[in-house]
Design a protein around this motif. Structure first.
Motif, mmCIF file in Angstrom:
data_model
loop_
_atom_site.group_PDB
_atom_site.id
_atom_site.type_symbol
_atom_site.label_atom_id
_atom_site.label_comp_id
_atom_site.label_asym_id
_atom_site.label_seq_id
_atom_site.Cartn_x
_atom_site.Cartn_y
_atom_site.Cartn_z
ATOM 1 N N PHE A 289 0.829 -1.205 0.000
ATOM 2 C CA PHE A 289 0.000 0.000 0.000
ATOM 3 C C PHE A 289 0.865 1.258 0.000
ATOM 4 N N LEU A 290 1.903 1.258 0.843
ATOM 5 C CA LEU A 290 2.796 2.418 0.900
ATOM 6 C C LEU A 290 3.487 2.638 -0.441
ATOM 7 N N ALA A 291 3.964 1.559 -1.046
ATOM 8 C CA ALA A 291 4.622 1.681 -2.348
ATOM 9 C C ALA A 291 3.653 2.221 -3.399
ATOM 10 N N LEU A 292 2.407 1.737 -3.364
ATOM 11 C CA LEU A 292 1.386 2.222 -4.300
ATOM 12 C C LEU A 292 1.124 3.708 -4.086
ATOM 13 N N LEU A 293 1.015 4.106 -2.830
ATOM 14 C CA LEU A 293 0.724 5.490 -2.476
ATOM 15 C C LEU A 293 1.795 6.433 -3.022
ATOM 16 N N VAL A 294 3.063 6.092 -2.760
ATOM 17 C CA VAL A 294 4.175 6.946 -3.207
ATOM 18 C C VAL A 294 4.270 6.934 -4.725
ATOM 19 N N ASN A 295 4.046 5.769 -5.308
ATOM 20 C CA ASN A 295 4.097 5.653 -6.769
ATOM 21 C C ASN A 295 3.057 6.554 -7.432
ATOM 22 N N LEU A 296 1.827 6.495 -6.935
ATOM 23 C CA LEU A 296 0.758 7.335 -7.493
ATOM 24 C C LEU A 296 1.084 8.818 -7.330
ATOM 25 N N ALA A 297 1.641 9.178 -6.167
ATOM 26 C CA ALA A 297 1.991 10.576 -5.930
ATOM 27 C C ALA A 297 3.055 11.049 -6.918
ATOM 28 N N CYS A 298 4.059 10.214 -7.161
ATOM 29 C CA CYS A 298 5.131 10.590 -8.083
ATOM 30 C C CYS A 298 4.607 10.735 -9.512
ATOM 31 N N VAL A 299 3.733 9.841 -9.904
ATOM 32 C CA VAL A 299 3.147 9.925 -11.246
ATOM 33 C C VAL A 299 2.358 11.228 -11.386
ATOM 34 N N GLU A 300 1.569 11.564 -10.365
ATOM 35 C CA GLU A 300 0.771 12.787 -10.399
ATOM 36 C C GLU A 300 1.665 14.018 -10.504
ATOM 37 N N VAL A 301 2.775 14.023 -9.765
ATOM 38 C CA VAL A 301 3.705 15.155 -9.798
ATOM 39 C C VAL A 301 4.319 15.304 -11.190
ATOM 40 N N ARG A 302 4.726 14.197 -11.772
ATOM 41 C CA ARG A 302 5.332 14.266 -13.106
ATOM 42 C C ARG A 302 4.330 14.735 -14.159
ATOM 43 N N LEU A 303 3.117 14.213 -14.077
ATOM 44 C CA LEU A 303 2.097 14.624 -15.049
ATOM 45 C C LEU A 303 1.806 16.117 -14.938
ATOM 46 N N ALA A 304 1.813 16.622 -13.704
ATOM 47 C CA ALA A 304 1.463 18.031 -13.492
ATOM 48 C C ALA A 304 2.593 18.974 -13.873
ATOM 49 N N LEU A 305 3.841 18.564 -13.636
ATOM 50 C CA LEU A 305 4.957 19.503 -13.771
ATOM 51 C C LEU A 305 5.788 19.324 -15.035
ATOM 52 N N GLU A 306 5.671 18.182 -15.682
ATOM 53 C CA GLU A 306 6.506 17.940 -16.865
ATOM 54 C C GLU A 306 5.820 18.320 -18.168
ATOM 55 N N GLU A 307 4.505 18.126 -18.217
ATOM 56 C CA GLU A 307 3.814 18.358 -19.480
ATOM 57 C C GLU A 307 3.667 19.854 -19.740
ATOM 58 N N PRO A 308 4.147 20.336 -20.871
ATOM 59 C CA PRO A 308 4.028 21.769 -21.184
ATOM 60 C C PRO A 308 2.559 22.184 -21.257
ATOM 61 N N GLY A 309 2.249 23.277 -20.607
ATOM 62 C CA GLY A 309 0.893 23.814 -20.663
ATOM 63 C C GLY A 309 -0.111 23.100 -19.794
ATOM 64 N N ALA A 310 0.333 22.079 -19.049
ATOM 65 C CA ALA A 310 -0.614 21.345 -18.197
ATOM 66 C C ALA A 310 -1.070 22.223 -17.035
ATOM 67 N N GLU A 311 -2.339 22.102 -16.695
ATOM 68 C CA GLU A 311 -2.866 22.873 -15.565
ATOM 69 C C GLU A 311 -2.433 22.209 -14.267
ATOM 70 N N VAL A 312 -1.728 22.951 -13.444
ATOM 71 C CA VAL A 312 -1.224 22.403 -12.185
ATOM 72 C C VAL A 312 -2.285 22.568 -11.097
ATOM 73 N N LYS A 313 -2.829 21.451 -10.629
ATOM 74 C CA LYS A 313 -3.762 21.493 -9.502
ATOM 75 C C LYS A 313 -2.915 21.519 -8.227
ATOM 76 N N GLU A 314 -2.660 22.729 -7.753
ATOM 77 C CA GLU A 314 -1.665 22.916 -6.708
ATOM 78 C C GLU A 314 -2.016 22.187 -5.417
ATOM 79 N N ASP A 315 -3.314 22.129 -5.066
ATOM 80 C CA ASP A 315 -3.678 21.449 -3.829
ATOM 81 C C ASP A 315 -3.386 19.955 -3.918
#
Length: 712
Positions: A289-315
Motif C-alpha cells: 500500500f505504501l509503495a502504491l501510495l508513493v508511486n501514485l503521488a510521483c506519477v501525479e507530480v510528473r504529469l502536473a509539472l513535466e507536461e508543457p501547458g498542463a494545468e497544475v492542480k496545486e492542492d
C-alpha cells in the motif's frame, strides 16, 4: 413625509397584499392571543413566497425581539397546541430575521444560540411536519450566524459544535444539515472546535471512518473530501486509522478518474502529516500500500509539472509532495522498516524522476511567482530529498542552487520585515487553510540539511559561496540564536529552531575545514565568532542542550584557530569565558566508574553524555583536536587551562582508572591536549609532574608526553 411613504407602501401591498393584511392585524393586536394568531398568519405568508430585504425589515420592525423571546422561553402552550408550537413560531421568526445579515449578528440572535443548539438534540416525533419545519428553521438561523464575521466563534462558545455532532450521530431529520454546518465551522475555526467539543468530534470521526471503510458506492469519494476536516490536531484513534487505511487501499487499488483519485490522495497526505507511517499496517499488505501510495503521488507530480501547458492542480500536487516526503522517510528508515530493500530501490528511482520534474518546474519560476505558496511547497519537497540524497541529479541541482539561494534570501528578508520567523507557515503542503498569495516562509530551514551535504562537495560548495550563501547563513544563525537567548521563552520554541542551529553549525564546520580562507576574509564570520564566544558560557550550563553546546564549542574552537590574530581572541573577557566553557564541555565527558569486585575503576561516560554520545562523540574528538591547535596560537590559553585545573584533573582521572578501559583514540586525544599545554607553559609542565604525569604517560604509552615532561 407621509406622501413619500405612501407609494412604497402601496407597491409592497400590490406585491403581497395578504402579508400586508397580516402585518396590519399584528400591529393592531390587543393581547397575546391576538398577537400569537397574527404571527402564525405572518409566518405562513412569509413561507408561502419570497420577500425582499425591505419587507423583512418591516416584519422585524412590527414584531421586534420581545415577543419571539417569550415564545422561545415559554414552557406552556395554549390549550390544544403541541408543546413545541410556541418555540417553533419563535424559531420561524428568528429564521426570517436571520436572512438579513445585519440581524443575524444582532446580540438578541446570538444569545439564542444555546436555545437553538438544544433544539437540535431534543427528541420528538420524527414524522411531525411542524417539528421538521422547526428544525429546518433552526439550521437556517445557525447557518446565517455562521456566515457573519464573528459568528463561528459565538456558535462554538454556545455549544453548537457538540449539538451538531449529536444531531449527526443520531441520524434524525436534518442530520445532513448538521454535517454541512460542522464542516463549515471546522473550516473556519478548527482549533477552537476541537478545544470545545473533542469527544463529540471524535465520535463523528469514528462514524465517518466506519462509513468510509464500508462504502461501496460514490459516497466514499464524498467522504474522502470530508474526512480531512475531521482529523484531530492530536492523536487519531487507532480504530479510525484502521478504517481509513482500509478504505483508501480499496479506492487507490482501483482504476479511477482524477476526480475520484485526487480526494483520496489528499486524505492520505493529511494522514501522513498527522501520523507519519503509523496508520499503515506492517507486513506485506502495508508495504504494498505504501509503495502504491508513493508511486501514485510521483506519477501525479510528473504529469502536473513535466507536461508543457498542463494545468497544475496545486492542492493535489502539494498533497502528493507530502506523500513523497513519507516515501523518503521510509526509504531511509533503518529500524523496523515498512519497505523491503527491493521496494526501497524501486521507490527511490521513481521519486528521483519526480524530483527531476520539481527541479524542472523551479527552473521556470520567475520573480513574480517566488512568494506563491506552491513554490514554497516545491522547495520543501526538494529540501527533503536533498537532506537524504545529493549524489543523483547533481548537475540539475547545481544549476538550481543560485535560484535556491536567492529564493531563500528573499523569503528570509521578507520574514524579517514581517516579524518572528518561528511563527511563519511551515506545513503548506497539508494545511487545510493555505496562506494567501504573498506571505513570508522559512525556506532556509528546509534547505539546511541538503546544503550541509553540498558544502562538503567541491563543486556545489563553490556555487554556494559565489552566491553568498555563507553570509546569508550567518545572518540566519544569528537571528535564530536570538530566539534562544535570555528574554525568550525557550520552552515554547519548536524543536526545528535548535535543530536548525545545529545544522548551521555543521555547515560552518564544513566551511572551516574546506574553505579556511573564506572564514578569515568574510566579516560575517567575525560576528559569528563573537556570538559563539558570548553564548557558550550560559549554554553549557543549560540542561538538555548538550548537543547544541557541543556544536557551538567545537565550531568556536575551530574558528578560533583561523581567527587567532583577531583582537577579540587576545585574552579578552569574552574569549576567556568561551574557552573556560569549552574546557568545561570537553573535561566533563568522562568519569571514573567503580565496578563491584574490580580492583580498579574504569573510564566511563558521564551520565549527561551517555544518551547523546552517539551524536556527540565526533564533535568531542574534533573539539579536543581544535583546542590542541589553539594552545600554541594563544599564549594566554595554557595558563588559563592550568588555572581551571583541567590538566591536573585529567591526569588524576587517567591515574585512577585501568589503562585497558581507555580506548586508543581517547589516549591520543588526551595526549594531544596535555603535550601542547606542557610545551606552551613551564608551569603546566611542573603541575603535570606533580600529578605523576611521567608515570601516567608511561602507563598509557604516551611517548610524546613522557618526553616533553622529562625535559627541563
Amino acid at each position: 413625509m407621509a406622501s413619500d411613504c405612501e407609494p412604497a407602501l402601496s407597491q409592497a401591498e400590490s406585491r403581497n397584499p395578504t402579508l400586508e393584511r397580516y402585518l396590519g392585524a399584528l400591529r393592531d393586536a390587543k393581547n397575546d392571543s391576538e398577537q400569537f394568531a397574527a404571527l402564525l398568519l405572518v409566518t405562513k405568508a412569509v413561507k408561502a413566497g419570497d420577500i425582499d430585504a425591505k419587507t423583512r425589515r418591516r416584519i422585524f420592525d412590527a414584531v421586534g425581539f420581545t415577543f419571539p423571546n417569550r415564545l422561545l422561553t415559554s414552557k406552556e402552550a395554549p390549550d390544544g397546541c403541541p408543546d413545541h408550537v410556541l418555540r417553533a413560531l419563535g424559531v420561524a421568526l428568528l429564521a426570517c430575521f436571520c436572512s438579513d445579515p445585519e440581524l443575524a449578528a444582532h446580540p438578541q440572535v446570538l444569545n439564542k444560540i444555546p436555545i437553538l443548539s438544544a433544539i437540535l438534540t431534543t427528541r420528538g416525533d420524527p414524522d411531525d411536519a411542524a417539528r421538521r419545519s422547526m428544525i429546518d428553521d433552526t439550521y437556517q438561523c445557525l447557518t446565517a450566524v455562521a456566515g457573519t464575521p464573528r459568528g463561528p466563534r459565538h456558535l462554538i462558545a454556545g455549544g453548537t459544535v457538540a449539538a451538531l455532532c449529536q444531531a449527526y450521530l443520531g441520524h434524525g431529520y436534518g442530520f445532513d444539515q448538521a454535517l454541512a454546518l460542522l464542516v463549515g465551522l471546522l473550516a473556519a475555526a478548527e482549533t477552537q472546535c476541537w478545544k470545545e467539543a473533542e469527544p463529540e468530534l471524535l465520535a463523528v470521526l469514528r462514524g465517518l471512518s466506519e462509513d468510509f471503510q464500508k462504502a461501496e458506492d460514490a459516497s466514499k469519494f464524498e467522504l474522502c473530501q470530508l474526512l480531512p476536516l475531521f482529523l484531530p490536531p492530536t492523536t487519531v484513534p487507532t480504530e479510525c486509522l484502521r478504517d481509513l487505511q482500509a478504505g483508501l487501499a480499496r479506492i487507490l487499488g482501483s482504476k479511477l478518474s482524477s476526480w475520484q483519485r485526487n480526494p483520496a490522495l489528499k486524505l492520505a497526505a493529511r494522514l501522513a502529516h498527522a501520523c507519519g507511517s503509523e496508520w499503515i499496517p506492517a507486513g506485506g499488505s502495508g508495504s504494498k500500500f505504501l509503495a502504491l501510495l508513493v508511486n501514485l503521488a510521483c506519477v501525479e507530480v510528473r504529469l502536473a509539472l513535466e507536461e508543457p501547458g498542463a494545468e497544475v492542480k496545486e492542492d493535489v500536487v502539494t498533497a502528493c509532495y507530502a506523500l513523497m516526503e513519507l516515501g523518503i522517510q521510509e526509504c531511509t528508515r533503518v529500524e523496523q522498516p515498512l519497505l523491503k530493500e527491493p521496494q526501497k530501490v524501486q521507490l527511490v528511482s521513481i521519486m528521483k524522476e519526480a524530483i527531476g520534474a520539481v527541479i524542472h518546474y523551479l527552473q521556470q519560476v520567475g520573480p513574480e511567482k517566488q512568494k506563491e505558496p506552491f513554490v514554497f511547497a516545491s522547495v520543501r519537497i526538494l529540501g527533503a530529498w536533498l537532506a537524504e540524497e545529493t549524489s543523483s541529479l547533481r548537475k540539475e541541482i547545481c544549476q538550481l542552487l543560485p535560484f535556491l539561494v536567492r529564493y531563500a534570501k528573499s523569503l528570509y528578508e521578507e520574514a524579517e520585515e514581517a516579524g518572528d520567523l518561528s511563527q511563519q507557515v511551515a506545513n503548506l503542503a497539508i494545511s487545510p487553510t493555505p496562506p494567501g498569495p504573498s506571505w513570508p516562509g522559512d525556506a532556509l530551514r528546509l534547505l539546511l540539511p541538503g546544503w550541509c551535504h553540498l558544502t562538503a562537495e567541491d563543486g556545489p560548495r563553490e556555487i554556494l559561496i559565489k552566491e553568498g550563501a555563507p553570509s546569508l547563513l550567518c545572518q540566519y544563525f544569528l537571528q535564530q540564536w536570538e530566539l534562544t537567548s535570555p528574554g525568550h521563552d525557550t520552552s515554547v520554541l519548536p524543536d526545528s529552531v535548535e535543530i536548525g542551529l545545529q545544522t548551521c553549525c555543521h555547515i560552518f564546520l564544513n566551511l572551516v575545514v574546506t574553505a579556511p580562507g573564506l572564514i578569515k576574509r568574510d566579516a560575517c564570520f567575525t560576528s559569528l565568532m563573537n556570538t559563539l564566544m558570548t553564548s557558550l558560557p550560559s549554554l553549557v550550563q543549560q540542561k538538555g542542550r548538550l548537543l547544541l553546546a557541543a556544536n557551538v564549542a567545537t565550531l568556536g574552537l575551530l574558528m578560533a584557530r583561523l581567527l587567532s590574530t583577531s583582537p577579540a581572541l587576545q585574552g579578552t573577557p569574552a574569549s576567556r569565558g568561551f574557552f573556560a566553557a569549552a574546557i568545561l564541555f570537553l573535561s566533563q565527558s568522562h568519569v571514573a566508574r567503580a565496578s563491584p569486585g574490580a580492583e580498579q575503576a574504569t573510564l566511563a561516560l558521564a551520565p549527561d553524555y551517555e544518551g547523546v554520545w552517539a551524536d556527540l562523540q565526533e564533535l568531542w574528538f574534533l573539539g579536543m583536536q581544535a583546542f590542541t591547535g589553539c594552545v600554541p596560537l594563544l599564549p594566554w590559553l595554557a595558563p588559563a587551562a592550568l588555572r581551571s585545573r583541567w590538566p591536573q584533573e585529567l591526569l588524576q582521572l587517567l591515574g585512577s582508572v585501568s589503562p585497558t578501559s581507555v580506548k586508543p583514540e581517547m589516549v591520543a586525544a588526551y595526549q594531544g591536549v596535555l603535550v601542547e599545554l606542557a610545551r606552551a607553559n613551564r608551569l603546566c609542565r611542573e603541575a603535570m609532574r606533580l600529578q605523576a604525569g611521567e608515570e601516567t604517560a608511561s602507563h598509557y604509552r604516551m611517548a610524546a608526553l613522557e618526553q616533553c615532561l622529562s625535559e627541563p
